[in-house]
Design a protein around this motif. Structure first.
Motif, PDB file in Angstrom:
ATOM      1  N   GLN A   1       0.832  -1.190   0.000  1.00 30.08           N
ATOM      2  CA  GLN A   1       0.000   0.000   0.000  1.00 30.08           C
ATOM      3  C   GLN A   1       0.875   1.252   0.000  1.00 30.08           C
ATOM      4  OE1 GLN A   1      -3.241   0.298  -0.335  1.00 30.08           O
ATOM      5  NE2 GLN A   1      -3.160   2.521  -0.196  1.00 30.08           N
ATOM      6  N   VAL A   2       0.470   2.230  -0.781  1.00 28.22           N
ATOM      7  CA  VAL A   2       1.155   3.511  -0.841  1.00 28.22           C
ATOM      8  C   VAL A   2       0.191   4.575  -0.322  1.00 28.22           C
ATOM      9  CG1 VAL A   2       2.168   5.270  -2.334  1.00 28.22           C
ATOM     10  CG2 VAL A   2       2.603   2.851  -2.786  1.00 28.22           C
ATOM     11  N   ASP A   3       0.600   5.312   0.662  1.00 32.83           N
ATOM     12  CA  ASP A   3      -0.220   6.371   1.231  1.00 32.83           C
ATOM     13  C   ASP A   3       0.259   7.720   0.726  1.00 32.83           C
ATOM     14  OD1 ASP A   3      -0.182   4.507   4.271  1.00 32.83           O
ATOM     15  OD2 ASP A   3      -1.823   4.654   2.827  1.00 32.83           O
ATOM     16  N   LEU A   4      -0.697   8.584   0.407  1.00 35.74           N
ATOM     17  CA  LEU A   4      -0.384   9.918  -0.097  1.00 35.74           C
ATOM     18  C   LEU A   4      -0.974  10.951   0.846  1.00 35.74           C
ATOM     19  CD1 LEU A   4      -1.197   9.382  -3.886  1.00 35.74           C
ATOM     20  CD2 LEU A   4       0.968   9.065  -2.698  1.00 35.74           C
ATOM     21  N   VAL A   5      -0.157  11.892   1.246  1.00 34.50           N
ATOM     22  CA  VAL A   5      -0.612  12.962   2.125  1.00 34.50           C
ATOM     23  C   VAL A   5      -0.433  14.289   1.391  1.00 34.50           C
ATOM     24  CG1 VAL A   5      -0.280  14.141   4.326  1.00 34.50           C
ATOM     25  CG2 VAL A   5      -0.015  11.659   4.185  1.00 34.50           C
ATOM     26  N   GLU A   6      -1.553  14.944   1.149  1.00 35.91           N
ATOM     27  CA  GLU A   6      -1.562  16.200   0.405  1.00 35.91           C
ATOM     28  C   GLU A   6      -1.576  17.389   1.353  1.00 35.91           C
ATOM     29  OE1 GLU A   6      -4.472  14.373  -3.102  1.00 35.91           O
ATOM     30  OE2 GLU A   6      -5.256  15.408  -1.365  1.00 35.91           O
ATOM     31  N   SER A   7      -1.025  18.486   0.883  1.00 35.27           N
ATOM     32  CA  SER A   7      -1.136  19.731   1.638  1.00 35.27           C
ATOM     33  C   SER A   7      -2.533  20.307   1.461  1.00 35.27           C
ATOM     34  CB  SER A   7      -0.089  20.724   1.160  1.00 35.27           C
ATOM     35  OG  SER A   7      -0.268  21.015  -0.210  1.00 35.27           O
ATOM     36  N   GLU A   8      -2.858  21.267   2.301  1.00 33.08           N
ATOM     37  CA  GLU A   8      -4.162  21.917   2.199  1.00 33.08           C
ATOM     38  C   GLU A   8      -4.221  22.805   0.972  1.00 33.08           C
ATOM     39  OE1 GLU A   8      -6.108  20.174   5.267  1.00 33.08           O
ATOM     40  OE2 GLU A   8      -6.933  21.838   4.104  1.00 33.08           O
ATOM     41  N   GLY A   9      -5.401  22.839   0.347  1.00 35.44           N
ATOM     42  CA  GLY A   9      -5.619  23.787  -0.729  1.00 35.44           C
ATOM     43  C   GLY A   9      -6.010  25.116  -0.110  1.00 35.44           C
ATOM     44  N   GLY A  10      -7.016  25.744  -0.677  1.00 35.64           N
ATOM     45  CA  GLY A  10      -7.474  26.975  -0.073  1.00 35.64           C
ATOM     46  C   GLY A  10      -8.185  27.882  -1.035  1.00 35.64           C
ATOM     47  N   LEU A  11      -8.485  29.060  -0.531  1.00 38.41           N
ATOM     48  CA  LEU A  11      -9.154  30.095  -1.315  1.00 38.41           C
ATOM     49  C   LEU A  11      -8.108  31.095  -1.788  1.00 38.41           C
ATOM     50  CD1 LEU A  11     -11.700  31.596  -2.310  1.00 38.41           C
ATOM     51  CD2 LEU A  11     -11.808  32.680  -0.043  1.00 38.41           C
ATOM     52  N   VAL A  12      -8.081  31.338  -3.073  1.00 38.73           N
ATOM     53  CA  VAL A  12      -7.092  32.223  -3.668  1.00 38.73           C
ATOM     54  C   VAL A  12      -7.811  33.218  -4.579  1.00 38.73           C
ATOM     55  CG1 VAL A  12      -4.971  32.344  -5.027  1.00 38.73           C
ATOM     56  CG2 VAL A  12      -5.446  30.313  -3.664  1.00 38.73           C
ATOM     57  N   GLN A  13      -7.335  34.428  -4.575  1.00 42.67           N
ATOM     58  CA  GLN A  13      -7.921  35.422  -5.474  1.00 42.67           C
ATOM     59  C   GLN A  13      -7.434  35.199  -6.903  1.00 42.67           C
ATOM     60  OE1 GLN A  13      -7.127  39.348  -3.941  1.00 42.67           O
ATOM     61  NE2 GLN A  13      -8.881  39.246  -2.553  1.00 42.67           N
ATOM     62  N   PRO A  14      -8.228  35.582  -7.868  1.00 39.58           N
ATOM     63  CA  PRO A  14      -7.769  35.483  -9.266  1.00 39.58           C
ATOM     64  C   PRO A  14      -6.435  36.195  -9.457  1.00 39.58           C
ATOM     65  CG  PRO A  14     -10.103  35.971  -9.203  1.00 39.58           C
ATOM     66  CD  PRO A  14      -9.618  36.067  -7.781  1.00 39.58           C
ATOM     67  N   GLY A  15      -5.563  35.540 -10.194  1.00 41.60           N
ATOM     68  CA  GLY A  15      -4.224  36.075 -10.390  1.00 41.60           C
ATOM     69  C   GLY A  15      -3.241  35.665  -9.332  1.00 41.60           C
ATOM     70  N   GLY A  16      -3.716  35.027  -8.284  1.00 41.32           N
ATOM     71  CA  GLY A  16      -2.856  34.623  -7.190  1.00 41.32           C
ATOM     72  C   GLY A  16      -2.131  33.313  -7.453  1.00 41.32           C
ATOM     73  N   SER A  17      -1.379  32.902  -6.461  1.00 39.96           N
ATOM     74  CA  SER A  17      -0.568  31.692  -6.567  1.00 39.96           C
ATOM     75  C   SER A  17      -0.806  30.786  -5.368  1.00 39.96           C
ATOM     76  CB  SER A  17       0.920  32.054  -6.630  1.00 39.96           C
ATOM     77  OG  SER A  17       1.223  32.834  -7.761  1.00 39.96           O
ATOM     78  N   LEU A  18      -0.542  29.525  -5.595  1.00 43.20           N
ATOM     79  CA  LEU A  18      -0.676  28.528  -4.537  1.00 43.20           C
ATOM     80  C   LEU A  18       0.219  27.356  -4.892  1.00 43.20           C
ATOM     81  CD1 LEU A  18      -2.316  27.781  -1.933  1.00 43.20           C
ATOM     82  CD2 LEU A  18      -3.897  26.582  -3.457  1.00 43.20           C
ATOM     83  N   THR A  19       0.826  26.758  -3.889  1.00 44.29           N
ATOM     84  CA  THR A  19       1.633  25.557  -4.091  1.00 44.29           C
ATOM     85  C   THR A  19       1.019  24.392  -3.331  1.00 44.29           C
ATOM     86  OG1 THR A  19       3.672  26.839  -4.352  1.00 44.29           O
ATOM     87  CG2 THR A  19       3.904  24.508  -3.857  1.00 44.29           C
ATOM     88  N   LEU A  20       0.822  23.298  -4.023  1.00 42.83           N
ATOM     89  CA  LEU A  20       0.370  22.057  -3.407  1.00 42.83           C
ATOM     90  C   LEU A  20       1.540  21.099  -3.309  1.00 42.83           C
ATOM     91  CD1 LEU A  20      -2.996  21.438  -5.300  1.00 42.83           C
ATOM     92  CD2 LEU A  20      -2.658  22.588  -3.111  1.00 42.83           C
ATOM     93  N   SER A  21       1.534  20.314  -2.250  1.00 43.69           N
ATOM     94  CA  SER A  21       2.558  19.272  -2.112  1.00 43.69           C
ATOM     95  C   SER A  21       1.884  17.956  -1.766  1.00 43.69           C
ATOM     96  CB  SER A  21       3.587  19.645  -1.051  1.00 43.69           C
ATOM     97  OG  SER A  21       3.005  19.677   0.229  1.00 43.69           O
ATOM     98  N   CYS A  22       2.594  16.887  -2.066  1.00 46.58           N
ATOM     99  CA  CYS A  22       2.063  15.554  -1.787  1.00 46.58           C
ATOM    100  C   CYS A  22       3.244  14.636  -1.490  1.00 46.58           C
ATOM    101  CB  CYS A  22       1.271  15.046  -2.983  1.00 46.58           C
ATOM    102  SG  CYS A  22       0.736  13.327  -2.838  1.00 46.58           S
ATOM    103  N   LYS A  23       3.176  13.975  -0.358  1.00 50.66           N
ATOM    104  CA  LYS A  23       4.242  13.063   0.048  1.00 50.66           C
ATOM    105  C   LYS A  23       3.725  11.636   0.005  1.00 50.66           C
ATOM    106  CE  LYS A  23       7.389  11.859   3.811  1.00 50.66           C
ATOM    107  NZ  LYS A  23       8.564  11.763   2.907  1.00 50.66           N
ATOM    108  N   ALA A  24       4.488  10.777  -0.649  1.00 51.10           N
ATOM    109  CA  ALA A  24       4.137   9.364  -0.759  1.00 51.10           C
ATOM    110  C   ALA A  24       4.940   8.551   0.251  1.00 51.10           C
ATOM    111  CB  ALA A  24       4.414   8.866  -2.171  1.00 51.10           C
ATOM    112  N   SER A  25       4.233   7.636   0.895  1.00 51.83           N
ATOM    113  CA  SER A  25       4.878   6.739   1.851  1.00 51.83           C
ATOM    114  C   SER A  25       4.449   5.324   1.532  1.00 51.83           C
ATOM    115  CB  SER A  25       4.465   7.093   3.282  1.00 51.83           C
ATOM    116  OG  SER A  25       4.812   8.418   3.605  1.00 51.83           O
ATOM    117  N   GLY A  26       5.449   4.424   1.449  1.00 52.75           N
ATOM    118  CA  GLY A  26       5.070   3.062   1.141  1.00 52.75           C
ATOM    119  C   GLY A  26       6.085   2.036   1.569  1.00 52.75           C
ATOM    120  N   GLY A  27       7.025   2.484   2.371  1.00 52.38           N
ATOM    121  CA  GLY A  27       8.005   1.527   2.845  1.00 52.38           C
ATOM    122  C   GLY A  27       9.142   1.310   1.866  1.00 52.38           C
ATOM    123  N   ARG A  28      10.043   0.430   2.236  1.00 53.80           N
ATOM    124  CA  ARG A  28      11.278   0.278   1.457  1.00 53.80           C
ATOM    125  C   ARG A  28      11.080  -0.450   0.138  1.00 53.80           C
ATOM    126  NH1 ARG A  28      14.149  -4.654   2.823  1.00 53.80           N
ATOM    127  NH2 ARG A  28      12.957  -5.928   4.282  1.00 53.80           N
TER     128      ARG A  28
END
Length: 120
Positions: A1-28
């Motif tokens: 099994q591979v688990d994925l943990v995403e960062s929070e999204g959010g509310l952004v104004q038009p023209g704005g920026s946002l970065t999403l991240s996602c970390k995968a964990s699944g053992g060796r």
């Protein structure tokens, strides 16, 4: 099994920026081939936003080219989606996606989704 943990999204104004991240964990035994992001807006099908392979090849949907970038930290099994010049049409639930080998089996794995809303 591979688990994925995403960062929070959010509310952004038009023209704005946002970065999403996602970390995968699944053992060796986990060996990632592709990491990326899909999104699904209300009433629409889930669509590819951007993907990156472990050798650095990227793919973007036409609507985000020139505005979004994708990168990965392979040492931390983490993928980043930098979204710039956001518009209301980018409003959607964004899903992290990983294609990975785990214990000899190749599978597609999805995060739980994070809401990104672009609105003034």
């Amino acid at each position: 099994q591979v688990d994925l943990v995403e960062s929070e999204g959010g509310l952004v104004q038009p023209g704005g920026s946002l970065t999403l991240s996602c970390k995968a964990s699944g053992g060796r035994f986990m060996d990632i081939d592709v990491m990326g992001w899909y999104r699904q807006a209300p009433g629409k099908k889930r669509e590819l936003v951007a993907t990156i392979t472990t050798d650095g090849r990227t793919k973007f949907c036409d609507s985000v080219k020139g505005r979004f970038s994708i990168s990965e930290d392979s040492a931390r099994n983490t993928v980043f989606l930098q979204m710039n010049d956001l518009s209301p049409e980018d409003t959607a639930v964004y899903y992290c996606y990983v294609k990975a080998w785990n214990r000899g089996l190749l599978g597609d794995y999805w995060g739980q989704g994070t809401q990104v809303t672009v609105s003034s």
